[in-house]
Write an enzyme that holds these catalytic residues in place. Structure first.
Site, PDB file in Angstrom:
ATOM      1  CG  ASP A 247      -1.875   1.246   1.226  1.00 59.95           C
ATOM      2  OD1 ASP A 247      -2.255   1.887   0.880  1.00 59.95           O
ATOM      3  OD2 ASP A 247      -3.514   0.712   2.105  1.00 59.95           O
TER       4      ASP A 247
ATOM      5  CG  HIS B 266      -3.392   4.939  -0.008  1.00 60.75           C
ATOM      6  ND1 HIS B 266      -3.509   3.596  -0.899  1.00 60.75           N
ATOM      7  CD2 HIS B 266      -4.407   5.874  -1.130  1.00 60.75           C
ATOM      8  CE1 HIS B 266      -4.336   3.872  -1.551  1.00 60.75           C
ATOM      9  NE2 HIS B 266      -4.659   4.742  -2.722  1.00 60.75           N
TER      10      HIS B 266
END
Ligand code: B12
Length: 152
Positions: A17, A19
């Site tokens: 991930d 983000h």
């Protein structure tokens, strides 16, 4: 002026991930609230979380997961902590934990069943995250053996 730390936290975004924005906001909020923060950034593996927690004598690991694959990425983290001798470390997770929608109680139960002390719902603000983690750490410190479930 130096202030006394409320605790050592290791935080990062787990798995593949990328983000990062939420994590950066959390780093600032927890530092401003007098926590000592070690942030591992994005794409953090379970063993990196565990290694950093050992190195910093962490009170808690905060896992962020935004891209929807938290269940896969987080499963086994509690066991990895225990195996490394971190039996008492608090584990928290937050972000967009699943793909699609499901009642939050169901999602929270899933992660608490995996050994997280608390799962935080999507979209919570940094200040709410700080207040929630502080409350959980106080609860855990008050009941070191056999922590009663948190209030809904
Ligand atoms: C910006 C963005 C991107 C950027 C990220 C840039 C970067 N480097 O950060 C880029 C373009 C790279 C991207 C890529 C992808 N994205 Co994106 N992205 C977004 C977007 C628009 C904003 C995310 C954001 O920054 N939010 C703002 C921050 C402040 O909020 P936050 O991350 O939720 O964090 C807050 C809280 O959740 C909480 N929190 C977070 N973690 C934790 C942990 C703890 C312990 C606690 C207490 C609290 C907490 O506190 C934070 C501060 O308030 C969202 C949609 C949206 N509007 O949210 C989609 C979104 C997250 N992305 C999504 C998807 C699917 C992807 C991709 C898979 C798309 C694709 N097919 O390629 C890829 C994944 C890439 C990867 N490997 O990670 C989905 C996730 C779906 C899901 N989970 O169900 C979303 C929701 C869009 C959507 N509606 O479909 N994305």
């Amino acid at each position: 002026m130096t202030s006394i730390s409320k605790g050592n936290l290791v935080m990062g975004v787990i798995g593949s991930d990328v983000h990062i924005i939420g994590l950066r906001l959390l780093e600032v909020a927890f530092r401003e609230a007098d926590f000592r923060v070690t942030s591992l950034g994005i794409c953090v593996t379970q063993s990196e979380f565990v290694g950093a927690a050992l190195e910093t004598n962490a009170d808690a690991i905060l896992v962020s997961s935004v891209y929807g694959h938290a269940e896969l990425d987080c499963r086994g983290l509690r066991e990895a902590c225990v195996e490394a001798g971190l039996e008492d470390i608090a584990l928290f997770v937050g972000g967009n934990l699943i793909v699609g929608s499901a009642p939050w109680e169901q999602v929270a139960k899933l992660f608490e069943g995996m050994g997280f002390d608390r799962a935080f719902p999507p979209g919570i603000r940094p200040k709410e995250a700080v207040a929630g983690v502080e409350a959980e750490l106080s609860r855990i410190r008050a009941h070191p053996a056999g922590v009663p479930p948190h209030a809904p």
